[in-house]
Design a protein around this motif. Structure first.
Motif, PDB file in Angstrom:
ATOM      1  N   PHE A 132       5.682   4.890 -11.295  1.00  0.00           N
ATOM      2  CA  PHE A 132       4.853   3.904 -11.987  1.00  0.00           C
ATOM      3  C   PHE A 132       5.499   2.523 -11.984  1.00  0.00           C
ATOM      4  CE2 PHE A 132       3.246   1.391 -15.454  1.00  0.00           C
ATOM      5  CZ  PHE A 132       1.878   1.484 -15.237  1.00  0.00           C
ATOM      6  N   ILE A 133       6.822   2.439 -12.126  1.00  0.00           N
ATOM      7  CA  ILE A 133       7.467   1.123 -12.094  1.00  0.00           C
ATOM      8  C   ILE A 133       7.211   0.450 -10.757  1.00  0.00           C
ATOM      9  CG2 ILE A 133       9.718  -0.025 -11.998  1.00  0.00           C
ATOM     10  CD1 ILE A 133      10.666   1.725 -14.239  1.00  0.00           C
ATOM     11  N   GLU A 134       7.313   1.193  -9.667  1.00  0.00           N
ATOM     12  CA  GLU A 134       7.032   0.611  -8.355  1.00  0.00           C
ATOM     13  C   GLU A 134       5.571   0.187  -8.246  1.00  0.00           C
ATOM     14  OE1 GLU A 134      10.329   2.805  -5.539  1.00  0.00           O
ATOM     15  OE2 GLU A 134       8.639   4.000  -6.275  1.00  0.00           O
ATOM     16  N   GLU A 182       0.829  -1.208   0.000  1.00  0.00           N
ATOM     17  CA  GLU A 182       0.000   0.000   0.000  1.00  0.00           C
ATOM     18  C   GLU A 182       0.862   1.256   0.000  1.00  0.00           C
ATOM     19  OE1 GLU A 182      -4.040  -1.626   2.257  1.00  0.00           O
ATOM     20  OE2 GLU A 182      -2.374  -0.829   3.451  1.00  0.00           O
ATOM     21  N   ILE A 183       1.900   1.246   0.804  1.00  0.00           N
ATOM     22  CA  ILE A 183       2.797   2.407   0.874  1.00  0.00           C
ATOM     23  C   ILE A 183       3.548   2.581  -0.439  1.00  0.00           C
ATOM     24  CG2 ILE A 183       4.867   3.329   2.006  1.00  0.00           C
ATOM     25  CD1 ILE A 183       3.875   1.927   4.581  1.00  0.00           C
ATOM     26  N   LEU A 184       4.066   1.472  -0.992  1.00  0.00           N
ATOM     27  CA  LEU A 184       4.841   1.540  -2.233  1.00  0.00           C
ATOM     28  C   LEU A 184       3.949   1.994  -3.387  1.00  0.00           C
ATOM     29  CD1 LEU A 184       7.700   1.015  -3.335  1.00  0.00           C
ATOM     30  CD2 LEU A 184       6.957  -1.295  -3.947  1.00  0.00           C
ATOM     31  N   PHE A 185       2.740   1.486  -3.445  1.00  0.00           N
ATOM     32  CA  PHE A 185       1.836   1.872  -4.524  1.00  0.00           C
ATOM     33  C   PHE A 185       1.427   3.337  -4.411  1.00  0.00           C
ATOM     34  CE2 PHE A 185      -2.302   2.500  -6.468  1.00  0.00           C
ATOM     35  CZ  PHE A 185      -2.132   1.919  -7.712  1.00  0.00           C
ATOM     36  N   ASN A 186       1.077   3.761  -3.244  1.00  0.00           N
ATOM     37  CA  ASN A 186       0.567   5.122  -3.059  1.00  0.00           C
ATOM     38  C   ASN A 186       1.646   6.193  -3.166  1.00  0.00           C
ATOM     39  OD1 ASN A 186      -2.175   4.401  -2.669  1.00  0.00           O
ATOM     40  ND2 ASN A 186      -1.757   3.868  -0.535  1.00  0.00           N
ATOM     41  N   ASN A 187       2.892   5.831  -2.883  1.00  0.00           N
ATOM     42  CA  ASN A 187       3.966   6.824  -2.864  1.00  0.00           C
ATOM     43  C   ASN A 187       5.037   6.589  -3.927  1.00  0.00           C
ATOM     44  OD1 ASN A 187       3.167   8.335  -0.323  1.00  0.00           O
ATOM     45  ND2 ASN A 187       3.378   6.262   0.486  1.00  0.00           N
ATOM     46  N   GLY A 188       4.948   5.481  -4.630  1.00  0.00           N
ATOM     47  CA  GLY A 188       5.998   5.138  -5.579  1.00  0.00           C
ATOM     48  C   GLY A 188       5.751   5.652  -6.972  1.00  0.00           C
TER      49      GLY A 188
END
Length: 565
Positions: A548-550, A540-546
């Protein structure tokens, strides 16, 4: 049906539910009391794809063998099955070292009652396996293994270490998959089954520990002539099957080298280019095609809508590489009528073998984050990764086996339902020589660029996409030239697609449809990680703050879990 090559060994005797399911999943079957071989194929290079048995051996080949003709002559064999048989008699488990191409090879020795299941030296035709109870399952497709395990009421479990690898590197290293029960047969290895025992054994390793003493001029000659020979072998395979030649062409160095070598060899080829419209990959590819009088097929990646094909891509790559990595090539090739083509010729791993896997002009060991797309979650896997990294003597070899063979060659494997792929840089003899080149000559792709300037002067007259300058100039200039162009774009307000062939961030920001799809997909599927709350929270953290590759690495984990768990 998907292109599939599979095997099941039933150590305790026949299991009817396994047998019935295996038959349904494969069009062609060879079976005995306690084992079965099966395959579905894309019906290309069928003379190479042996599926045959006699009183002593069963042989199954997937892919293609470039030197089959020479081997058939040298062994005085009357068929390609007998060629493999005679090579096996002579070389035993070292037989793959005599073969050149992209292949997997299954051999059952009826006399010794032993099975040998090989992937090639680069694992370009990946194979996965499961050992459960007294049974062994092997397949090129994870869905086949999942189906077999379901028949045994065995449920897959998500491997958390592999999950964090995917969220860090965008792929898995060594022999890992996303599941505890399933392993990959690594490049240069084979699965050996004898009696009720089964082991993974090695037949080939690449090494950069012994460097050549050749002069720089000699090395340039060797690079050029070895690549020309490898390109010739691959184009001749097309000729053997009376098919047309198709080459992927971009603004980089590797694809232009292959294209100009084809021209030097006297071949007329068609070129396939895919990128954002008006980006340098399209412009440079058109210049090259015009120079060589080749037909160019262009597929526009505008808006990045092909990035919505998550499920289709994950089914093609088994979820072992983040889906966005080769999505552009997957989308472009799917649009073509490939009936008249033989191999899809690419330049895969050229720059990697000739410099880009060196961060310094000398031998150094790999770092924990070598080849990582994201460093946010590295602390989650540091201890376990460190144990694996220590098995590699150099940064270059670590990156070659993991980022190169495990990830980049996904661009070949995901197309296996449609076409077979080939790159002259993957020729085993070329790889072995390239690894002998002194580090200071390969660093910065120095000797590679010198080879192009000296041996392929027409190719050297066209700018390089990475630097927007001629190939004679160091890739270090890319930071200056891209900075200037980005600044101009920002100040002028004009769209500048010259930052990347795949401007993921631009697409995600500008394409409302893609952005909505990505967020919706995440929200609808994140619950698949409910049994793993820490991993779910990190996603959730990686998706919301990353970037597009992340985000795409998170989506790959979710889709793979949804498909197979």
């Amino acid at each position: 049906m998907k292109s599939t090559t599979s095997f099941v060994f039933m150590g305790g005797g026949k299991e009817n539910n396994i047998i019935d399911s295996f038959r349904l999943l494969h069009n062609e079957i060879i079976e005995s009391d306690n084992f079965m071989f099966g395959r579905n194929t894309n019906n290309r290079f069928m003379d190479d794809k042996i599926f045959f048995e006699d009183e002593e051996l069963i042989v199954l080949v997937d892919g293609y063998i470039l030197n089959f003709g020479d081997l058939t002559n040298s062994t005085s064999s009357s068929s390609r099955f007998l060629t493999i048989k005679n090579l096996y008699i002579k070389y035993g488990s070292r037989i793959p070292n005599e073969l050149r191409g992209e292949f997997s090879l299954f051999i059952y020795d009826k006399t010794k009652k032993e099975f040998f299941i090989f992937t090639d030296q680069t694992s370009s035709k990946p194979l996965f396996y499961v050992k459960v109870r007294n049974m062994v399952f092997v397949s090129s497709q994870i869905y086949v293994l999942v189906e077999m395990l379901n028949k045994m009421a065995v449920k897959l479990s998500l491997n958390l270490f592999s999950s964090y690898q995917l969220l860090t590197f965008g792929y898995m290293i060594h022999d890992y998959t996303l599941f505890d029960e399933i392993k990959k047969i690594s490049a240069g290895n084979y699965l050996h089954i004898y009696g009720n025992s089964s082991t993974i054994e090695n037949y080939h390793n690449f090494s950069d520990e012994s460097l050549t003493l050749d002069s720089k001029e000699k090395i340039i000659d060797e690079i050029y002539y070895r690549l020309k020979y490898a390109t010739s072998m691959q184009l001749k395979k097309d000729d053997e099957y009376r098919t047309n030649h198709l080459i992927t062409l971009s603004g980089g160095l590797d694809s232009r080298v292959v294209t100009y070598l084809a021209a030097e060899l006297g071949y007329k080829v068609e070129c396939l280019t895919f990128s954002e419209s008006d980006y340098d990959d399209e412009k440079i590819a058109k210049r090259i095609a015009d120079d060589l009088k080749y037909e160019l097929i262009f597929y526009s990646l505008n808006n990045g809508l092909f990035l919505k094909n998550i499920e289709q891509i994950i089914k093609a790559n088994n979820g072992i590489v983040f889906y966005a990595g080769a999505a552009h090539q997957f989308a472009a090739v799917k649009k073509l009528n490939l009936n008249n083509y033989g191999l899809l010729h690419t330049g895969q791993l050229g720059d990697a073998l000739l410099g880009t896997y060196l961060s310094k002009p000398k031998l150094i060991g790999p770092s924990l984050d070598s080849g990582a797309y994201s460093r946010k979650l590295i602390p989650k896997i540091t201890n376990d990764i460190d144990k694996i990294v220590k098995n590699y003597n150099s940064e270059q070899i670590y990156k070659l086996y993991n980022r190169g063979f495990n990830a980049i060659l996904n661009g070949h494997f995901i197309l296996s339902d449609e076409i077979e792929c080939a790159s002259p840089f993957l020729n085993v003899d070329f790889i072995e020589y390239s690894l002998k080149i002194p580090f200071h000559l390969k660093y910065d792709e120095k000797i590679y660029r010198e080879m192009i300037v000296k041996k392929m002067p027409n190719a050297a007259k066209i700018p390089w996409e990475r630097t927007h300058m001629l190939p004679k100039y160091s890739p270090k200039f890319q930071y200056l030239t891209k900075g200037i162009r980005f600044s101009y774009s920002f100040i002028s307000g004009k769209k500048d697609y010259a930052i990347s062939m795949n401007p993921f961030e631009y697409w995600y920001k500008k394409n409302d449809d893609l952005r909505k799809f990505t967020k919706k997909f995440f929200n609808e599927n994140i619950s698949v990680l409910d049994p793993h709350q820490e991993l779910k929270n990190d996603c959730e953290i990686l998706f919301n703050n990353g970037n597009f590759i992340e985000k795409s690495m998170v989506l790959t984990l979710l889709e793979t879990s949804k498909l197979f768990l």
